[in-house]
Design a protein around this motif. Sequence first.
Motif, PDB file in Angstrom:
ATOM      1  N   ASN A 222      51.648  40.937  42.371  1.00  0.00           N
ATOM      2  CA  ASN A 222      51.476  40.347  43.947  1.00  0.00           C
ATOM      3  C   ASN A 222      50.331  39.314  44.343  1.00  0.00           C
ATOM      4  O   ASN A 222      49.568  40.256  44.273  1.00  0.00           O
ATOM      5  CB  ASN A 222      52.274  41.353  44.795  1.00  0.00           C
ATOM      6  CG  ASN A 222      52.930  42.402  44.052  1.00  0.00           C
ATOM      7  OD1 ASN A 222      53.881  41.948  44.150  1.00  0.00           O
ATOM      8  ND2 ASN A 222      52.450  43.437  44.495  1.00  0.00           N
ATOM      9  N   ASN A 223      50.791  38.755  45.378  1.00  0.00           N
ATOM     10  CA  ASN A 223      49.651  38.223  45.869  1.00  0.00           C
ATOM     11  C   ASN A 223      49.092  37.981  47.600  1.00  0.00           C
ATOM     12  O   ASN A 223      50.640  37.854  48.028  1.00  0.00           O
ATOM     13  CB  ASN A 223      50.280  35.953  45.775  1.00  0.00           C
ATOM     14  CG  ASN A 223      50.225  35.926  43.984  1.00  0.00           C
ATOM     15  OD1 ASN A 223      49.732  36.069  42.989  1.00  0.00           O
ATOM     16  ND2 ASN A 223      51.477  35.694  43.616  1.00  0.00           N
TER      17      ASN A 223
ATOM     18  N   SER B 219      42.181  44.255  44.366  1.00  0.00           N
ATOM     19  CA  SER B 219      42.298  43.366  42.870  1.00  0.00           C
ATOM     20  C   SER B 219      42.056  44.172  41.811  1.00  0.00           C
ATOM     21  O   SER B 219      42.953  44.696  40.855  1.00  0.00           O
ATOM     22  CB  SER B 219      41.267  42.472  42.136  1.00  0.00           C
ATOM     23  OG  SER B 219      40.530  41.314  43.088  1.00  0.00           O
TER      24      SER B 219
ATOM     25  N   TYR C 279      46.583  43.908  42.627  1.00  0.00           N
ATOM     26  CA  TYR C 279      46.718  42.356  43.205  1.00  0.00           C
ATOM     27  C   TYR C 279      46.289  40.953  43.080  1.00  0.00           C
ATOM     28  O   TYR C 279      44.770  41.062  42.623  1.00  0.00           O
ATOM     29  CB  TYR C 279      46.480  42.574  44.718  1.00  0.00           C
ATOM     30  CG  TYR C 279      47.102  43.922  45.449  1.00  0.00           C
ATOM     31  CD1 TYR C 279      48.720  43.376  45.718  1.00  0.00           C
ATOM     32  CD2 TYR C 279      47.287  45.275  45.395  1.00  0.00           C
ATOM     33  CE1 TYR C 279      49.687  44.528  46.788  1.00  0.00           C
ATOM     34  CE2 TYR C 279      48.092  45.924  45.947  1.00  0.00           C
ATOM     35  CZ  TYR C 279      48.750  45.825  47.136  1.00  0.00           C
ATOM     36  OH  TYR C 279      49.478  46.199  46.707  1.00  0.00           O
ATOM     37  N   SER C 280      46.809  40.206  43.140  1.00  0.00           N
ATOM     38  CA  SER C 280      45.373  38.899  42.748  1.00  0.00           C
ATOM     39  C   SER C 280      45.752  38.669  44.187  1.00  0.00           C
ATOM     40  O   SER C 280      46.086  38.082  45.021  1.00  0.00           O
ATOM     41  CB  SER C 280      47.028  37.770  42.657  1.00  0.00           C
ATOM     42  OG  SER C 280      46.338  36.667  42.274  1.00  0.00           O
TER      43      SER C 280
ATOM     44  N   HIS D  40      43.237  36.050  46.727  1.00  0.00           N
ATOM     45  CA  HIS D  40      42.921  34.567  47.451  1.00  0.00           C
ATOM     46  C   HIS D  40      42.453  34.867  48.361  1.00  0.00           C
ATOM     47  O   HIS D  40      42.743  35.227  49.600  1.00  0.00           O
ATOM     48  CB  HIS D  40      43.779  33.642  47.017  1.00  0.00           C
ATOM     49  CG  HIS D  40      43.632  32.281  46.851  1.00  0.00           C
ATOM     50  ND1 HIS D  40      42.553  32.081  46.208  1.00  0.00           N
ATOM     51  CD2 HIS D  40      42.976  30.962  48.102  1.00  0.00           C
ATOM     52  CE1 HIS D  40      42.382  30.148  46.360  1.00  0.00           C
ATOM     53  NE2 HIS D  40      42.423  30.216  47.428  1.00  0.00           N
TER      54      HIS D  40
ATOM     55  N   TYR E 145      46.585  27.406  50.224  1.00  0.00           N
ATOM     56  CA  TYR E 145      47.498  28.242  49.411  1.00  0.00           C
ATOM     57  C   TYR E 145      48.951  28.497  49.989  1.00  0.00           C
ATOM     58  O   TYR E 145      49.616  28.801  49.362  1.00  0.00           O
ATOM     59  CB  TYR E 145      46.530  28.931  50.038  1.00  0.00           C
ATOM     60  CG  TYR E 145      46.808  29.914  48.720  1.00  0.00           C
ATOM     61  CD1 TYR E 145      46.297  29.596  47.045  1.00  0.00           C
ATOM     62  CD2 TYR E 145      47.137  31.474  48.591  1.00  0.00           C
ATOM     63  CE1 TYR E 145      46.554  30.505  46.350  1.00  0.00           C
ATOM     64  CE2 TYR E 145      47.209  32.306  47.982  1.00  0.00           C
ATOM     65  CZ  TYR E 145      46.640  31.858  46.743  1.00  0.00           C
ATOM     66  OH  TYR E 145      46.656  32.554  46.015  1.00  0.00           O
TER      67      TYR E 145
ATOM     68  N   THR F  94      52.002  28.914  47.114  1.00  0.00           N
ATOM     69  CA  THR F  94      51.754  30.268  46.065  1.00  0.00           C
ATOM     70  C   THR F  94      53.450  31.073  46.961  1.00  0.00           C
ATOM     71  O   THR F  94      53.454  30.967  47.752  1.00  0.00           O
ATOM     72  CB  THR F  94      50.551  30.130  46.392  1.00  0.00           C
ATOM     73  OG1 THR F  94      49.407  30.153  45.879  1.00  0.00           O
ATOM     74  CG2 THR F  94      50.776  32.158  45.867  1.00  0.00           C
TER      75      THR F  94
ATOM     76  N   LEU G  79      53.541  34.808  48.510  1.00  0.00           N
ATOM     77  CA  LEU G  79      52.792  35.508  49.332  1.00  0.00           C
ATOM     78  C   LEU G  79      53.457  37.145  49.323  1.00  0.00           C
ATOM     79  O   LEU G  79      54.665  36.699  49.905  1.00  0.00           O
ATOM     80  CB  LEU G  79      51.920  35.616  50.393  1.00  0.00           C
ATOM     81  CG  LEU G  79      51.014  33.818  49.886  1.00  0.00           C
ATOM     82  CD1 LEU G  79      50.187  33.333  51.521  1.00  0.00           C
ATOM     83  CD2 LEU G  79      50.011  34.274  48.888  1.00  0.00           C
TER      84      LEU G  79
END
Length: 220
Positions: free
Chosen positions: A2-3, A22, A26-27, A29, A40, A44, A46
């Motif tokens: 999951n971003n 993290s 979760y990823s 940014h 972004y 991406t 999200l």
Amino acid sequence: MNNILLIEHSLSDKSDLGQQLSEQGYSVHRVNNAFDALVYMETTQLEAILLDYSVPKMDSFWLLVTRKPSTAIIVLADSRCELERINALELGADDYLAKPINIRELQLRLNVLHRRLQAPMNDNFNHDISFDDTSYTIRFAEKSLVLTQTEYSLFKYLFDRQGEVITKQELQRRVLHKELGRFDRNLDMHISNTRRKLVKRNLPRELINTVRGQGYSFNF
């Protein structure tokens, strides 16, 4: 994975929230301005955007109005500033959390918003809408929305004038029965609460549209 896009006021310090997310899988940014965020967002997929409301307000506004419908936005607001939280919801945020952020509560809210945004929408609801003045209930085909008396009156007033932009001054006088004060946010709070109830019933919050600098309108 999951971003999550985390928009903070400064990137100079280590983000405790980013680290906690993290650790939960979760990823994350991190960016600190609208331009980098928009780039972004375009590249991406999200799950959510976490927006620190201390980021300059114009940046916050554009992020809220340009995000994809399938992406939730949670505003991280100052717990001492009620006006800040109301403004965030008015601009289109799906939810807000008061600082300091509890990671467990954030996870639960992310899960709830994910389920709401992924649920299928009934496209035919707008052809079958009725009002119950006794119970302050609005029925959309197979769904019903129960409001407070004031929320119901505001919704119905806008519905009866759908397509028109109704000024805050008119709504304040005709529905709330008082003049709009310079710092009066009572009307905005009722609208925000109604939108949140719409979302909870899997109905589009955009039924009540904010016309910036003018007022509100009802749009199917």
